[in-house]
Scaffold this motif. Sequence first.
Motif, PDB file in Angstrom:
ATOM      1  N   PHE A  82       0.801  -1.231   0.000  1.00  0.00           N
ATOM      2  CA  PHE A  82       0.000   0.000   0.000  1.00  0.00           C
ATOM      3  C   PHE A  82       0.830   1.275   0.000  1.00  0.00           C
ATOM      4  O   PHE A  82       0.532   2.214  -0.726  1.00  0.00           O
ATOM      5  N   ASP A  83       1.868   1.331   0.833  1.00  0.00           N
ATOM      6  CA  ASP A  83       2.595   2.590   0.968  1.00  0.00           C
ATOM      7  C   ASP A  83       4.068   2.340   1.268  1.00  0.00           C
ATOM      8  O   ASP A  83       4.522   1.192   1.352  1.00  0.00           O
ATOM      9  N   THR A  84       4.806   3.436   1.442  1.00  0.00           N
ATOM     10  CA  THR A  84       6.247   3.330   1.659  1.00  0.00           C
ATOM     11  C   THR A  84       6.578   2.525   2.905  1.00  0.00           C
ATOM     12  O   THR A  84       7.483   1.670   2.893  1.00  0.00           O
ATOM     13  N   ASP A  85       5.886   2.792   3.996  1.00  0.00           N
ATOM     14  CA  ASP A  85       6.168   2.074   5.244  1.00  0.00           C
ATOM     15  C   ASP A  85       6.028   0.570   5.060  1.00  0.00           C
ATOM     16  O   ASP A  85       6.854  -0.209   5.557  1.00  0.00           O
ATOM     17  N   ALA A  86       4.991   0.152   4.350  1.00  0.00           N
ATOM     18  CA  ALA A  86       4.778  -1.278   4.135  1.00  0.00           C
ATOM     19  C   ALA A  86       5.899  -1.871   3.285  1.00  0.00           C
ATOM     20  O   ALA A  86       6.405  -2.960   3.576  1.00  0.00           O
ATOM     21  N   VAL A  87       6.303  -1.155   2.240  1.00  0.00           N
ATOM     22  CA  VAL A  87       7.372  -1.656   1.374  1.00  0.00           C
ATOM     23  C   VAL A  87       8.676  -1.781   2.159  1.00  0.00           C
ATOM     24  O   VAL A  87       9.378  -2.791   2.077  1.00  0.00           O
ATOM     25  N   VAL A  88       9.000  -0.753   2.935  1.00  0.00           N
ATOM     26  CA  VAL A  88      10.234  -0.767   3.717  1.00  0.00           C
ATOM     27  C   VAL A  88      10.225  -1.914   4.729  1.00  0.00           C
ATOM     28  O   VAL A  88      11.205  -2.657   4.864  1.00  0.00           O
ATOM     29  N   ASP A  89       9.121  -2.071   5.446  1.00  0.00           N
ATOM     30  CA  ASP A  89       9.029  -3.133   6.460  1.00  0.00           C
ATOM     31  C   ASP A  89       9.230  -4.513   5.840  1.00  0.00           C
ATOM     32  O   ASP A  89       9.979  -5.349   6.363  1.00  0.00           O
ATOM     33  N   VAL A  90       8.551  -4.744   4.734  1.00  0.00           N
ATOM     34  CA  VAL A  90       8.612  -6.057   4.101  1.00  0.00           C
ATOM     35  C   VAL A  90       9.983  -6.293   3.474  1.00  0.00           C
ATOM     36  O   VAL A  90      10.552  -7.385   3.581  1.00  0.00           O
ATOM     37  N   LEU A  91      10.534  -5.272   2.842  1.00  0.00           N
ATOM     38  CA  LEU A  91      11.840  -5.425   2.222  1.00  0.00           C
ATOM     39  C   LEU A  91      12.902  -5.749   3.269  1.00  0.00           C
ATOM     40  O   LEU A  91      13.728  -6.646   3.082  1.00  0.00           O
ATOM     41  N   GLU A  92      12.864  -5.035   4.392  1.00  0.00           N
ATOM     42  CA  GLU A  92      13.857  -5.283   5.436  1.00  0.00           C
ATOM     43  C   GLU A  92      13.678  -6.664   6.069  1.00  0.00           C
ATOM     44  O   GLU A  92      14.645  -7.295   6.489  1.00  0.00           O
ATOM     45  N   ALA A  93      12.440  -7.126   6.132  1.00  0.00           N
ATOM     46  CA  ALA A  93      12.185  -8.441   6.717  1.00  0.00           C
ATOM     47  C   ALA A  93      12.639  -9.569   5.804  1.00  0.00           C
ATOM     48  O   ALA A  93      13.016 -10.654   6.281  1.00  0.00           O
ATOM     49  N   ALA A  94      12.616  -9.336   4.486  1.00  0.00           N
ATOM     50  CA  ALA A  94      12.846 -10.432   3.547  1.00  0.00           C
ATOM     51  C   ALA A  94      14.168 -10.351   2.791  1.00  0.00           C
ATOM     52  O   ALA A  94      14.598 -11.351   2.203  1.00  0.00           O
ATOM     53  N   ALA A  95      14.816  -9.197   2.793  1.00  0.00           N
ATOM     54  CA  ALA A  95      15.973  -8.978   1.918  1.00  0.00           C
ATOM     55  C   ALA A  95      17.049 -10.041   2.045  1.00  0.00           C
ATOM     56  O   ALA A  95      17.576 -10.533   1.043  1.00  0.00           O
ATOM     57  N   GLY A  96      17.402 -10.412   3.241  1.00  0.00           N
ATOM     58  CA  GLY A  96      18.490 -11.358   3.428  1.00  0.00           C
ATOM     59  C   GLY A  96      18.132 -12.801   3.147  1.00  0.00           C
ATOM     60  O   GLY A  96      19.007 -13.678   3.188  1.00  0.00           O
ATOM     61  N   GLU A  97      16.849 -13.071   2.852  1.00  0.00           N
ATOM     62  CA  GLU A  97      16.384 -14.444   2.686  1.00  0.00           C
ATOM     63  C   GLU A  97      16.287 -14.870   1.227  1.00  0.00           C
ATOM     64  O   GLU A  97      16.157 -16.055   0.932  1.00  0.00           O
ATOM     65  N   ALA A  98      16.327 -13.935   0.301  1.00  0.00           N
ATOM     66  CA  ALA A  98      16.150 -14.259  -1.114  1.00  0.00           C
ATOM     67  C   ALA A  98      17.480 -14.644  -1.754  1.00  0.00           C
ATOM     68  O   ALA A  98      18.543 -14.226  -1.301  1.00  0.00           O
ATOM     69  N   PRO A  99      17.441 -15.417  -2.827  1.00  0.00           N
ATOM     70  CA  PRO A  99      18.665 -15.701  -3.573  1.00  0.00           C
ATOM     71  C   PRO A  99      19.324 -14.403  -4.036  1.00  0.00           C
ATOM     72  O   PRO A  99      18.629 -13.421  -4.339  1.00  0.00           O
ATOM     73  N   THR A 100      20.630 -14.390  -4.114  1.00  0.00           N
ATOM     74  CA  THR A 100      21.339 -13.143  -4.448  1.00  0.00           C
ATOM     75  C   THR A 100      21.059 -12.659  -5.860  1.00  0.00           C
ATOM     76  O   THR A 100      21.214 -11.473  -6.151  1.00  0.00           O
ATOM     77  N   ASP A 101      20.649 -13.567  -6.751  1.00  0.00           N
ATOM     78  CA  ASP A 101      20.385 -13.159  -8.132  1.00  0.00           C
ATOM     79  C   ASP A 101      18.909 -12.864  -8.392  1.00  0.00           C
ATOM     80  O   ASP A 101      18.497 -12.649  -9.536  1.00  0.00           O
ATOM     81  N   ALA A 102      18.101 -12.830  -7.342  1.00  0.00           N
ATOM     82  CA  ALA A 102      16.680 -12.515  -7.512  1.00  0.00           C
ATOM     83  C   ALA A 102      16.499 -11.065  -7.974  1.00  0.00           C
ATOM     84  O   ALA A 102      17.263 -10.179  -7.587  1.00  0.00           O
ATOM     85  N   VAL A 103      15.488 -10.841  -8.802  1.00  0.00           N
ATOM     86  CA  VAL A 103      15.123  -9.490  -9.224  1.00  0.00           C
ATOM     87  C   VAL A 103      13.912  -9.050  -8.410  1.00  0.00           C
ATOM     88  O   VAL A 103      12.890  -9.735  -8.400  1.00  0.00           O
ATOM     89  N   TRP A 104      14.052  -7.932  -7.742  1.00  0.00           N
ATOM     90  CA  TRP A 104      12.951  -7.366  -6.964  1.00  0.00           C
ATOM     91  C   TRP A 104      12.262  -6.297  -7.800  1.00  0.00           C
ATOM     92  O   TRP A 104      12.921  -5.391  -8.328  1.00  0.00           O
ATOM     93  N   VAL A 105      10.946  -6.426  -7.919  1.00  0.00           N
ATOM     94  CA  VAL A 105      10.163  -5.529  -8.771  1.00  0.00           C
ATOM     95  C   VAL A 105       9.254  -4.689  -7.884  1.00  0.00           C
ATOM     96  O   VAL A 105       8.300  -5.203  -7.292  1.00  0.00           O
ATOM     97  N   GLN A 106       9.547  -3.405  -7.781  1.00  0.00           N
ATOM     98  CA  GLN A 106       8.763  -2.495  -6.955  1.00  0.00           C
ATOM     99  C   GLN A 106       7.545  -2.042  -7.772  1.00  0.00           C
ATOM    100  O   GLN A 106       7.678  -1.327  -8.760  1.00  0.00           O
ATOM    101  N   ALA A 107       6.354  -2.491  -7.370  1.00  0.00           N
ATOM    102  CA  ALA A 107       5.135  -2.186  -8.120  1.00  0.00           C
ATOM    103  C   ALA A 107       4.125  -1.398  -7.289  1.00  0.00           C
ATOM    104  O   ALA A 107       2.983  -1.219  -7.703  1.00  0.00           O
ATOM    105  N   SER A 108       4.548  -0.923  -6.124  1.00  0.00           N
ATOM    106  CA  SER A 108       3.659  -0.179  -5.227  1.00  0.00           C
ATOM    107  C   SER A 108       3.758   1.313  -5.528  1.00  0.00           C
ATOM    108  O   SER A 108       4.844   1.825  -5.788  1.00  0.00           O
ATOM    109  N   THR A 109       2.632   2.020  -5.468  1.00  0.00           N
ATOM    110  CA  THR A 109       2.643   3.460  -5.712  1.00  0.00           C
ATOM    111  C   THR A 109       3.042   4.162  -4.416  1.00  0.00           C
ATOM    112  O   THR A 109       2.233   4.317  -3.499  1.00  0.00           O
TER     113      THR A 109
END
Length: 280
Positions: free
Chosen positions: A63-90
């Motif tokens: 929904f918003d910046t706070d949600a994106v930041v929270d989720v990104l920080e929670a998940a960033a270290g868990e994804a494969p290093t070659d994963a592509v993250w696609v920011q689609a939130s307004t």
Amino acid sequence: MTVLGTGTMGAGVAASLLREGHEVTVWNRSVDKATPLHEHGATVAEDPGAAVAEAEVVLLTLFDTDAVVDVLEAAAGEAPTDAVWVQASTIGVAGTETVVQLAGKYGITLVEAMMLGTKAPAEQGKLTMLAAGPADVLDRIDPVLDAIGAKTVRAGDQVGDGTALKLAANAWVASITAATGQSLAIARSLGLDPDLFLQAIAGSAGDSAYAHVKGRAMIAEEFPAQFALDGLRKDIGLITDAARTSGVSTVLLDALGRVYADASAAGHGSDDIAAVGTAF
């Protein structure tokens, strides 16, 4: 393929990906919004980290910046290093800058794919995708964008270019929807059947398919949410901030903000944006 955030748009996008044969893992803070996708073949993860553990592409539809930041920080270290993250939130210009900085901090490959459209196009795979980022990375995610969109417009090679185009497009959506409500109200107040306005513009140089879709809803006074009014109010705030910072007059945006706020205050915040017509 992972979709983080299964609200109105995220759920539709996930369903389109599944229909096109992608293996999809989904996560949502309110699990009840993600669970129905399990029936269509999605894996429902318990937390963002688990959701991205094996992802090649991670789609952020929040929904918003706070949600994106929270989720990104929670998940960033868990994804494969070659994963592509696609920011689609307004999340606007400032929010996008924050996310770009976080991506750099965590060594994330980040691109944008803003979604232009509402609930039905998301469910049908007919969104217009406003993509931005390095061309070679965008090439890698073309199959994903093709599954959820009818076309992709590449706005530029910098993350933020897609956001800029989305803000411009949503300014148009907010304007034309409110203008339709105003014209219908004027026709009605002067003793006419408001449908005559839609008949008058049909096929003319000033016609708009969107005016007819939203105008019919206004006339029927039926507002099932395709794009929630409070969601567009949030976007109008982001657009206004961007315009003010870049030196563009906010006279029209300020007026739009007030009109949508009036409709929200009258209880239409969770209704479709067509409910803005009630403000007139």
